[in-house]
Write a protein that holds these residues in place. Structure first.
Motif, PDB file in Angstrom:
ATOM      1  N   PHE A  69      -8.781  40.893 -35.789  1.00 29.62           N
ATOM      2  CA  PHE A  69      -8.729  42.178 -35.087  1.00 29.62           C
ATOM      3  C   PHE A  69     -10.124  42.662 -34.718  1.00 29.62           C
ATOM      4  O   PHE A  69     -10.330  43.208 -33.636  1.00 29.62           O
ATOM      5  N   TYR A  70     -11.081  42.440 -35.597  1.00 28.46           N
ATOM      6  CA  TYR A  70     -12.474  42.774 -35.287  1.00 28.46           C
ATOM      7  C   TYR A  70     -12.902  42.016 -34.024  1.00 28.46           C
ATOM      8  O   TYR A  70     -13.507  42.597 -33.123  1.00 28.46           O
ATOM      9  N   GLN A  71     -12.571  40.730 -33.963  1.00 23.70           N
ATOM     10  CA  GLN A  71     -12.902  39.895 -32.800  1.00 23.70           C
ATOM     11  C   GLN A  71     -12.261  40.470 -31.532  1.00 23.70           C
ATOM     12  O   GLN A  71     -12.901  40.537 -30.483  1.00 23.70           O
ATOM     13  N   THR A  72     -11.025  40.916 -31.634  1.00 31.44           N
ATOM     14  CA  THR A  72     -10.337  41.510 -30.489  1.00 31.44           C
ATOM     15  C   THR A  72     -11.074  42.754 -30.007  1.00 31.44           C
ATOM     16  O   THR A  72     -11.307  42.923 -28.798  1.00 31.44           O
ATOM     17  N   LEU A  73     -11.451  43.626 -30.924  1.00 30.14           N
ATOM     18  CA  LEU A  73     -12.182  44.839 -30.550  1.00 30.14           C
ATOM     19  C   LEU A  73     -13.546  44.506 -29.950  1.00 30.14           C
ATOM     20  O   LEU A  73     -13.977  45.133 -28.974  1.00 30.14           O
TER      21      LEU A  73
END
Length: 181
Positions: free
Chosen positions: A97-101
């Motif tokens: 999710f960090y990567q997505t953000l």
């Protein structure tokens, strides 16, 4: 109510991204998450070992200390927080999710392209440019999938949007139109 790993990943990933943004450390923290995820890949059950009852708290803390050894202070504190709340088994979901953000903030898009044949470098570059222009991306990461069943053309998936320009799809539409007339 118990949260699933994806929900935990979204909550902690968002909190970490927001804090990293305040500190102007988004990329550095992403790099650390990727490195820690590689450790998890080398020891597939590590997240569970650090959260379940196999080891004593002291033994788990010793393992965590080894992981934290070369980490930044932000990451050390974050990993300790995950340890304290028994969330280290959710690290992969948090990193995803960090990567997505991070990608959203940096206008990086992932595109999956299905083609009947392999594309050469020039075709891939032109396709990345077209996708970047269409979606307003700074960068496009391209994954090519070969599927001879589409006969020709391309199927492009970016996020939840699909552009189906395959010959198989066109033939199917023509067939349906003829049957309906």
């Amino acid at each position: 109510m118990k949260l699933n790993k994806d929900e935990i990943g979204r909550r902690y990933g968002r909190a970490l991204f927001e804090f990293a943004s305040e500190q102007a450390q988004q990329k550095a923290i992403l790099d650390e998450l990727v490195a820690i995820e590689q450790i998890y890949e080398q020891v597939p059950d590590l997240g569970n070992i650090l959260t379940d009852a196999r080891l004593s708290s002291l033994e788990k803390q010793s393992l965590l200390d080894l992981i934290q050894k070369n980490a930044s202070s932000i990451m050390q504190h974050f990993l300790q927080l995950l340890f304290d709340y028994r969330r280290l088994d959710c690290l992969s979901a948090i990193k995803d999710f960090y990567q997505t953000l991070y990608d959203q903030a940096d206008s990086i898009y992932d595109a999956t392209v299905t083609s009947a044949i392999d594309l050469n470098t020039r075709q891939k570059n032109l396709l990345m440019q077209a996708i970047a222009q269409q979606f307003g991306a700074k960068k496009v990461r391209l994954e090519i999938q070969i599927n001879p069943e589409i006969m020709g053309g391309l199927i492009i998936r970016v996020g939840d949007q699909i552009i189906d320009g395959s010959v198989a799809s066109r033939l199917k539409k023509m067939s349906q139109a003829l049957l309906n007339s």
